[in-house]
Structures are given as C-alpha cells and as structure tokens.
Design a protein around this motif. Structure first.
Motif: not given
Length: 398
Positions: A109, A144, A131-132, A121, A135-136, A123, A125, A142
């Motif tokens: 990522t 969701y 994943y989160e 991004v 992304a940050y 993802t 949920n 992110p």
C-alpha cells in the motif's frame, strides 16, 4: 513524527484488554481464548526439520527477491491450486516472497498509493485492521464497504457511486473474509476486474484463509484464477497475498508471498530493497518444503471441519450461527450487545471472544460488526467443544 500516526485507532485487542480490565473471571475454570486467530495445530515436522538442518544459513544475507527455488515452488503452487496453465505464473516476474501477508499488505500500500488529496483505499467493513492503517500512512483515506448479512457478508459493489470508483486507487478484497468467512464467487471477482479496468485501480486480494474450507469439492476461487478465465495472462491490476501461517500452521515463521501483475511487482521489489525485509534463507528453504506438500494441509482442514461440526452442534440450538464459507472463524450473532456479551462471557465463563464492533467502523449510522462476535476455532477440539458448552451455559443464564 508522521502526523498520520495520530489517525490510527487502537488495535482490536487493545480495546478488548480495556473491556476486560478489572473483571475477575472464575478461578476454577481454565481460560480458553477464541479471540486471536493464531493457529494452534502443530507445525508440520518435515518443515521444522528443513529449518533445523539449515541453520548454518544464518551466516548469509538473504536477497530481497528470494531464492529462485522458492519463487518456482510458489509459482507451481499457484498454478496447481487455482487451475492455471503450466508456466503461466512467471517465477521471475509474477512472484515475490514476503514475511507474512500483514507485512506485505502494509508495504504494498505504501508503494502503490499515489499521494493525492482525493485518494481512496476501499476496504470491507468489518475488516483486517492493516487495510485501514496502511491507507492512512500512505496518505489516502479509507472508504468502508459494509458487509451485511442480507448480502452474504460480501460488499454490495453495485451500490458504490461512480465518483468513488474514480477516486479509488486500491480495492482490498478479503476472500475468505476476516471475520465473516464469506467467500467471493468467481463472477464477482471478474466484475471487480472489469471495474478496475474501467477506473484504473489496483485490486489487492487477501487470500490467506483460502486453504481452510469445509468442502473438498468446493474450493474458494482466487483472483488469479478469475484473471485466467478472462484470458488476462498479464494479471493486469491484480495482486494476491498468500501465507503459510494458516495453511500450514506456521504463523511464527512469517512466510508468504505476493503475486500478480509484473508491472506492479517490479517497483514494489525496489521498495522492498530499501525497506530491508528479506526472508531468512532457512525460512525460505522450509517454505519450499511447505508449498510443495499438500498432505498436511488436507489434515489441517479435516481438523477444522471436525471442530466446526462439534461446536455448531452445541451452539446452534441457542445462538444464530452457521458454518462459514471458509476460514477458521465463526461470525456469531449475540443475544445482547456484542461487547457486553464478550465481557459477561469472560466474567462468568473465563472465555474470550472478540466483539464484532471492534473490527468495524460506523458508517452512515451503522456499525456492521455490532451484534456479532468473532470466534477463532484455533484451540484443540476438546477445548473448542468446552468453549461452546460454556457459551451455551452463558446464553442460557441470560
């Protein structure tokens, strides 16, 4: 420090520790944990032997790209498992060994996201927390995608607005899913490939639970398999992640691979060269042995199948829960709030499960994890049955 670090939420197990703080479980009951998805079946002895016989390799630096023999073993496994044409996975260009899928998902990522103000991004949920965070820390937001029961716990991809697809840089697919165990069918994967072509984003398919399925005649489909059926020999815009952690009960070895589009893996290899995350040689040699042998995987599935059958017999009369499509998780509906259920279960029965709300984010007023708990059937058969009986006793006491 990077200010994006301030955006990271506490990990689910940190929240669980806070929930359980100050609670005194009954001392006469041994603690049983169904909270963490850490395989407890024994590691394959032949893998341990290979590692032990090659400890002298500690004297050598491993290469970032990994041994050719390992990449060849991985390419061959992909072709056998997902019914790909022989030689269709180029071990030189389509495969990279990694130190587990968690490391690879985060690192890929960082390398793949182009830092733009509107970068997204996507993802599922509930979701695997990496994943989160990835992304940050890559400078993206992110987005969701709620996974709800009425859609089989698969995101409703048809409901995603066009403008979201246009801003999407990476789409994370988790199939089989964590925590729900839901599996994307191959037609859905083909639909996502068409969307990636239309809107120019990368599909990252986390398939680390792909070998834990209940029906030997119904294996979960994979993204590379969908590519092959579409005639996409270059696997364009498609990346998959696999691991030996669940398949071979080797979570501590930190061995997996990333495979797919060579045009994406080439710059990712450059990133990894600077990142300094090459796999130890003795682990590579042990991994070759694991990827080349399926008997232990068949036995692994048999053990999980036995556990699911035994646990569901105990729980289904009192709880809304069913066999997941794949993985070693049960995604069970709770009769009271999921966090209160988990707290009360620990207090009364000295048993740990993970509240579903800790694995999800509230979107449009809905937290799709609320009202569920994740149970990881990783303990022995007898412990899992004992856990199910304690859960049943607790529910009947409410």
């Amino acid at each position: 420090m990077n200010s994006d670090l301030d955006r990271l939420q506490p990990y689910p197990f940190e929240k669980l520790a806070v929930l359980k703080a100050g609670v005194q479980p009954p001392s006469h009951l041994e603690h049983i944990s169904l909270g963490i998805g850490e395989p407890k079946h024994p590691a394959p002895p032949f893998v341990l032997e290979v590692m032990a016989d090659n400890l002298s390799a500690l004297s050598n630096y491993p290469t970032t790209k990994g041994m050719p023999e390992l990449r060849q073993a991985i390419a061959g496994w992909c072709e056998r498992r997902f019914e790909l044409a022989a030689g269709s996975v180029d071990s030189e260009r389509n495969v990279l060994p990694v130190n587990g899928t968690r490391e690879a998902i985060f690192a890929f990522t960082q390398a793949a996201v182009e830092r733009k103000p509107d970068a997204l991004v996507l993802t599922p949920n509930p979701f695997y927390q990496i994943y989160e965070g990835a992304a940050y820390l890559a400078g993206a937001e992110p987005y969701y995608l709620n996974c709800l029961a009425d859609n089989g716990f698969i995101p409703d991809y048809d409901a995603i607005p066009t403008e979201v697809w246009q801003r999407c840089q990476l789409l994370f697919v988790c199939s089989p899913g964590n925590p729900t165990g839901a599996v994307h069918d191959i037609d859905t994967l083909k639909q996502l490939i068409a969307l990636a072509d239309e809107h120019d984003f990368i599909i990252c398919s986390d398939e680390c639970y792909s070998e834990l399925y209940p029906d030997e005649h119904n294996k979960p489909a994979g993204l590379l398999q969908a590519c092959a059926e579409l005639g996409r020999q270059d696997f364009a815009r498609c990346i998959v992640f696999h691991s030996l952690s669940k398949r071979s009960n080797l979570p501590g070895m930190r061995s997996g691979f990333i495979a797919g589009d060579a045009a994406l893996l080439e710059p990712f290899l450059l990133y990894r060269t600077y990142h300094g995350c090459s796999m130890p040689i003795q682990h590579q040699l042990a991994s070759i042995a694991a990827w080349n042998e399926e008997g232990h995987v068949l036995e692994n599935r048999s053990q999980y199948r036995h556990k699911f059958e035994a646990v569901l017999r105990v729980l289904q009369p009192v709880m809304e829960v069913k066999q997941s499509d794949a993985s070693f998780y049960l995604w069970a509906k709770t009769p009271i709030a999921d966090d209160e259920f988990a707290k009360g279960l620990f207090e009364q029965q000295n048993l740990t499960v993970l509240p579903g709300r800790y694995l999800a984010r509230e979107i449009d007023g809905v937290n799709p994890g609320e009202g569920y708990v994740r149970m990881a059937l990783v303990a022995t058969v007898s412990e899992c049955v004992e856990a199910a009986e304690r859960i049943r006793h607790y529910i009947e006491s409410l």
